[in-house]
Design an enzyme around this catalytic site. Structure first.
Site, PDB file in Angstrom:
ATOM      1  N   HIS A  37       0.841  -1.209   0.000  1.00  0.00           N
ATOM      2  CA  HIS A  37       0.000   0.000   0.000  1.00  0.00           C
ATOM      3  C   HIS A  37       0.873   1.255   0.000  1.00  0.00           C
ATOM      4  CE1 HIS A  37      -2.862  -2.862   2.180  1.00  0.00           C
ATOM      5  NE2 HIS A  37      -3.565  -2.486   1.140  1.00  0.00           N
ATOM      6  N   SER A 187      -0.080  -8.923   1.311  1.00  0.00           N
ATOM      7  CA  SER A 187      -1.541  -8.826   1.312  1.00  0.00           C
ATOM      8  C   SER A 187      -2.002  -8.683   2.752  1.00  0.00           C
ATOM      9  CB  SER A 187      -2.135 -10.107   0.719  1.00  0.00           C
ATOM     10  OG  SER A 187      -3.496 -10.212   1.069  1.00  0.00           O
ATOM     11  N   ARG A 189      -4.379 -10.037   3.936  1.00  0.00           N
ATOM     12  CA  ARG A 189      -4.858 -11.353   4.385  1.00  0.00           C
ATOM     13  C   ARG A 189      -3.729 -12.261   4.882  1.00  0.00           C
ATOM     14  NH1 ARG A 189      -8.651 -10.111   0.290  1.00  0.00           N
ATOM     15  NH2 ARG A 189     -10.799 -10.407   1.009  1.00  0.00           N
TER      16      ARG A 189
END
Ligand code: AMP
Length: 295
Positions: A37, A187, A189
């Site tokens: 990000h 990620s 996740r």
């Protein structure tokens, strides 16, 4: 960094900045931030006067209620990371700010086959929700540039199509996948992987890299077959798809000669965590082509 929770406050502030002639770059996220990000923020800061990040775990793009519930949320750490990155503005709205008239989409886009293949098969409704929230966020922020990750390859293709349909001038900048040391694509996740499964997840990138090495000697279906065998040999993996597709249509290709843009895309359950990844196998970049990093 300025933090806005309300649409009107953000818009009022952005207007004052835009009136000064400043350009705006925007990176939408669902939080639980990592270096992937932050790479979008870095790129936006390098190219735009003002960088806006958003954190909104959009309920309408989760086709699985459990996935929404289990989605990691780390707002304090996210704010810290964004502040450190030099991000100018964080927009962190409630669902009622984003969907004041309820969550039923007011616009239904026709993406042709783009949203019906790959993720579209396994996550019905996901791209409708994604398009709905990106449309809303773009309408609020109206950035010059929108920063997306190649990690969500199909998402970037669908958003590009949406901009075309809406005739928006916002330019998409797709940023390369940031990976862990062992190759696993970063990620939000990944934190849900068990200690035993975490090292196993690196096999996904290994198989993608080996697929890229096979180009030239093998055709797409041979590469797909061998990659599927390797992935399925791991008992903790449940493979949803491994496909070699045209990077624009997202449809499977028969021969590499048939396209100038080929990408291998994969979705695998590792234990009870669903991971996606991709690698570009072939890309012939036209001269004067604009912004292709990451693609
Ligand atoms: P998410 O918070 O998962 O919705 O992701 C927000 C944005 O970050 C999307 O444009 C993603 O494609 C991008 N992104 C997620 N993971 C990575 C990564 N490992 N490298 C680069 N960009 C990423």
């Amino acid at each position: 960094m300025l933090l806005f929770k309300r649409v009107l406050d953000l818009q009022k502030y952005l207007l004052t900045q835009k009136n000064k002639g400043l350009t705006v770059g925007f990176a939408p996220t669902m939080g639980a931030l990592h270096r992937g990000h932050i790479s979008l923020i870095d790129r936006s800061r390098a190219e735009c006067d003002i960088t806006v990040a958003s954190i909104f775990v959009n309920p309408t793009q989760f086709n699985n209620a459990q996935d929404l519930e289990k989605y990691p949320r780390t707002p304090e750490r996210d704010i810290e990371m964004l502040t450190e990155s030099g991000c100018d503005i964080l927009f962190m709205p409630d669902a009622a700010e984003i969907y004041p008239d309820g969550t039923t989409p007011s616009v239904k886009f026709n993406f042709g086959k783009l949203d019906r293949v790959l993720e579209g098969v396994f996550r019905p409704g996901h791209f409708d929700g994604m398009a709905q929230v990106v449309h809303r966020l773009l309408d609020i922020i109206q950035p010059e540039r929108l920063y997306l990750g190649q990690k969500d390859f199909q998402q970037a293709a669908i958003v590009a199509k949406m901009l075309e349909i809406l005739k928006l001038k916002t330019e998409i900048v797709t940023c390369a996948i940031v990976r862990e040391e062992d190759g696993l694509a970063m990620s939000s996740r990944n934190v849900r992987l068990t200690v035993e499964d975490r090292p196993k997840a690196a096999l996904i990138h290994k198989v993608l890299t080996e697929a890229a090495d096979m180009v030239g000697e093998y055709n797409p279906s041979e590469i797909q077959k061998s990659s599927l065998l390797k992935l399925k040999a791991e008992p903790r993996f449940k493979v949803e798809y491994f496909e070699i597709v045209d990077g624009r249509t997202l449809l499977p290709i028969q021969l590499f000669e048939d396209t100038d843009f080929a990408v291998a895309v994969v979705a695998v359950w590792v234990g009870d965590v669903r991971l996606i990844d991709n690698v570009i196998l072939k890309q012939i970049i036209e001269e004067n082509a604009h912004d292709t990093e990451g693609y």
